[in-house]
Design a protein around this motif. Sequence first.
Motif, PDB file in Angstrom:
ATOM      1  N   ILE A 194       0.861  -1.176   0.000  1.00  0.00           N
ATOM      2  CA  ILE A 194       0.000   0.000   0.000  1.00  0.00           C
ATOM      3  C   ILE A 194       0.895   1.222   0.000  1.00  0.00           C
ATOM      4  CG2 ILE A 194      -1.770   1.285   1.261  1.00  0.00           C
ATOM      5  CD1 ILE A 194      -2.690  -1.401   2.410  1.00  0.00           C
ATOM      6  N   SER A 195       0.828   1.996  -1.050  1.00  0.00           N
ATOM      7  CA  SER A 195       1.699   3.163  -1.170  1.00  0.00           C
ATOM      8  C   SER A 195       1.251   4.269  -0.221  1.00  0.00           C
ATOM      9  CB  SER A 195       1.669   3.691  -2.606  1.00  0.00           C
ATOM     10  OG  SER A 195       0.381   4.211  -2.905  1.00  0.00           O
ATOM     11  N   VAL A 196       2.133   5.236  -0.003  1.00  0.00           N
ATOM     12  CA  VAL A 196       1.777   6.399   0.813  1.00  0.00           C
ATOM     13  C   VAL A 196       0.605   7.134   0.183  1.00  0.00           C
ATOM     14  CG1 VAL A 196       2.556   8.657   1.626  1.00  0.00           C
ATOM     15  CG2 VAL A 196       4.076   6.680   1.792  1.00  0.00           C
ATOM     16  N   GLU A 197       0.607   7.237  -1.153  1.00  0.00           N
ATOM     17  CA  GLU A 197      -0.476   7.934  -1.850  1.00  0.00           C
ATOM     18  C   GLU A 197      -1.826   7.255  -1.595  1.00  0.00           C
ATOM     19  OE1 GLU A 197       2.373   7.031  -3.194  1.00  0.00           O
ATOM     20  OE2 GLU A 197       3.326   8.987  -3.513  1.00  0.00           O
ATOM     21  N   GLU A 198      -1.835   5.928  -1.644  1.00  0.00           N
ATOM     22  CA  GLU A 198      -3.080   5.205  -1.387  1.00  0.00           C
ATOM     23  C   GLU A 198      -3.493   5.348   0.072  1.00  0.00           C
ATOM     24  OE1 GLU A 198      -5.069   0.746  -1.807  1.00  0.00           O
ATOM     25  OE2 GLU A 198      -2.993   1.086  -2.458  1.00  0.00           O
ATOM     26  N   ALA A 199      -2.515   5.314   0.979  1.00  0.00           N
ATOM     27  CA  ALA A 199      -2.818   5.487   2.401  1.00  0.00           C
ATOM     28  C   ALA A 199      -3.441   6.852   2.656  1.00  0.00           C
ATOM     29  CB  ALA A 199      -1.548   5.318   3.231  1.00  0.00           C
ATOM     30  N   ILE A 200      -2.950   7.868   1.975  1.00  0.00           N
ATOM     31  CA  ILE A 200      -3.513   9.214   2.125  1.00  0.00           C
ATOM     32  C   ILE A 200      -4.956   9.247   1.613  1.00  0.00           C
ATOM     33  CG2 ILE A 200      -3.371  11.578   1.240  1.00  0.00           C
ATOM     34  CD1 ILE A 200      -0.310  11.327   1.448  1.00  0.00           C
ATOM     35  N   GLU A 201      -5.213   8.613   0.482  1.00  0.00           N
ATOM     36  CA  GLU A 201      -6.581   8.559  -0.039  1.00  0.00           C
ATOM     37  C   GLU A 201      -7.515   7.874   0.967  1.00  0.00           C
ATOM     38  OE1 GLU A 201      -6.652   6.727  -3.838  1.00  0.00           O
ATOM     39  OE2 GLU A 201      -5.616   8.367  -4.869  1.00  0.00           O
ATOM     40  N   ILE A 202      -7.025   6.802   1.575  1.00  0.00           N
ATOM     41  CA  ILE A 202      -7.828   6.082   2.567  1.00  0.00           C
ATOM     42  C   ILE A 202      -8.116   6.980   3.769  1.00  0.00           C
ATOM     43  CG2 ILE A 202      -7.804   4.162   4.216  1.00  0.00           C
ATOM     44  CD1 ILE A 202      -6.168   2.598   2.091  1.00  0.00           C
ATOM     45  N   LEU A 203      -7.105   7.712   4.198  1.00  0.00           N
ATOM     46  CA  LEU A 203      -7.282   8.621   5.326  1.00  0.00           C
ATOM     47  C   LEU A 203      -8.293   9.719   5.000  1.00  0.00           C
ATOM     48  CD1 LEU A 203      -3.573   8.840   6.468  1.00  0.00           C
ATOM     49  CD2 LEU A 203      -5.480   8.127   7.931  1.00  0.00           C
ATOM     50  N   GLU A 204      -8.281  10.196   3.763  1.00  0.00           N
ATOM     51  CA  GLU A 204      -9.241  11.226   3.352  1.00  0.00           C
ATOM     52  C   GLU A 204     -10.669  10.704   3.445  1.00  0.00           C
ATOM     53  OE1 GLU A 204      -6.427  13.819   0.286  1.00  0.00           O
ATOM     54  OE2 GLU A 204      -7.608  12.132  -0.482  1.00  0.00           O
ATOM     55  N   VAL A 205     -10.869   9.442   3.088  1.00  0.00           N
ATOM     56  CA  VAL A 205     -12.198   8.837   3.221  1.00  0.00           C
ATOM     57  C   VAL A 205     -12.548   8.645   4.694  1.00  0.00           C
ATOM     58  CG1 VAL A 205     -13.588   6.798   2.731  1.00  0.00           C
ATOM     59  CG2 VAL A 205     -12.040   7.698   0.977  1.00  0.00           C
ATOM     60  N   ARG A 206     -11.540   8.243   5.475  1.00  0.00           N
ATOM     61  CA  ARG A 206     -11.765   7.995   6.896  1.00  0.00           C
ATOM     62  C   ARG A 206     -12.190   9.253   7.643  1.00  0.00           C
ATOM     63  NH1 ARG A 206      -6.679   5.242   9.481  1.00  0.00           N
ATOM     64  NH2 ARG A 206      -7.751   6.062  11.326  1.00  0.00           N
ATOM     65  N   ILE A 207     -11.765  10.424   7.177  1.00  0.00           N
ATOM     66  CA  ILE A 207     -12.110  11.669   7.877  1.00  0.00           C
ATOM     67  C   ILE A 207     -13.622  11.765   8.075  1.00  0.00           C
ATOM     68  CG2 ILE A 207     -12.258  14.173   7.601  1.00  0.00           C
ATOM     69  CD1 ILE A 207      -9.445  14.113   6.413  1.00  0.00           C
ATOM     70  N   GLY A 208     -14.374  11.558   6.996  1.00  0.00           N
ATOM     71  CA  GLY A 208     -15.822  11.678   7.088  1.00  0.00           C
ATOM     72  C   GLY A 208     -16.456  10.581   7.919  1.00  0.00           C
ATOM     73  N   VAL A 209     -16.035   9.346   7.682  1.00  0.00           N
ATOM     74  CA  VAL A 209     -16.680   8.212   8.351  1.00  0.00           C
ATOM     75  C   VAL A 209     -16.284   8.152   9.825  1.00  0.00           C
ATOM     76  CG1 VAL A 209     -17.113   5.738   8.247  1.00  0.00           C
ATOM     77  CG2 VAL A 209     -16.606   6.986   6.146  1.00  0.00           C
ATOM     78  N   GLU A 210     -15.014   8.394  10.111  1.00  0.00           N
ATOM     79  CA  GLU A 210     -14.549   8.347  11.493  1.00  0.00           C
ATOM     80  C   GLU A 210     -15.116   9.520  12.294  1.00  0.00           C
ATOM     81  OE1 GLU A 210     -10.120   7.678  13.218  1.00  0.00           O
ATOM     82  OE2 GLU A 210     -10.740   6.453  11.505  1.00  0.00           O
TER      83      GLU A 210
END
Length: 220
Positions: free
Chosen positions: A80-96
């Motif tokens: 999992i690249s850093v770029e993909e991890a950042i995208e995941i975190l961006e999605v997590r902001i709303g849900v978390e």
Amino acid sequence: MSTIVEDTGAAADASEERVTDVIRSAIVRGEYAPNQRLIEADLSDTFAASRATVRTALLELANEGLVERLPNRGSRVRAISVEEAIEILEVRIGVEGLCAAKTAASVSDEQVEEFLRLRQDMIEAVADGDLVEYSRLNQLLDQRVRVLSRHTTASDVLGRLHAQSVRHQFKLSSRPQRAKVSVLEHAAIIDAIVARDPDAAEHAVRVHLQSVIGALRDVA
């Protein structure tokens, strides 16, 4: 090592859950490197579990996005690249943030005491330089917020997303200077929850995860 005997359905389920948890933790901690082959026979010996149990664990981790199944070649740790991890975190902001708001709106007095103890434990772990314990407490906080939100869909989504991005967060939290920053961010999340302020809880989550994204970009 002796093989675990799975003579009942309940025993089989418990064994599969244990092996899944151990392999997941090892991947998160970096004990298994990205793209490393996960050989069922070796894992079976390592964890004293049957091949069937290991195979089920790997399938579960593939569903979580931590493991990649290769046709006719077994499994390997998914990179999992850093770029993909950042995208995941961006999605997590709303849900978390949603889960934190829901938890703040319904938290009980007993749960407030639990969160306050967790807050103190996190601060003490960082002060003592015990970053492994701090990482464990981070995961516990995430888990408790998801569970207490009572939002099944959001919790399920976060369970999958968190497992994929937490590897990079684990690396960040193992840095003393980063831990000193993130523990204050986690304390702010807890403070908002125990104050029963949904808006503040959602905002605190956003601030924290945006901080993580910024730290990952700096590392990259």
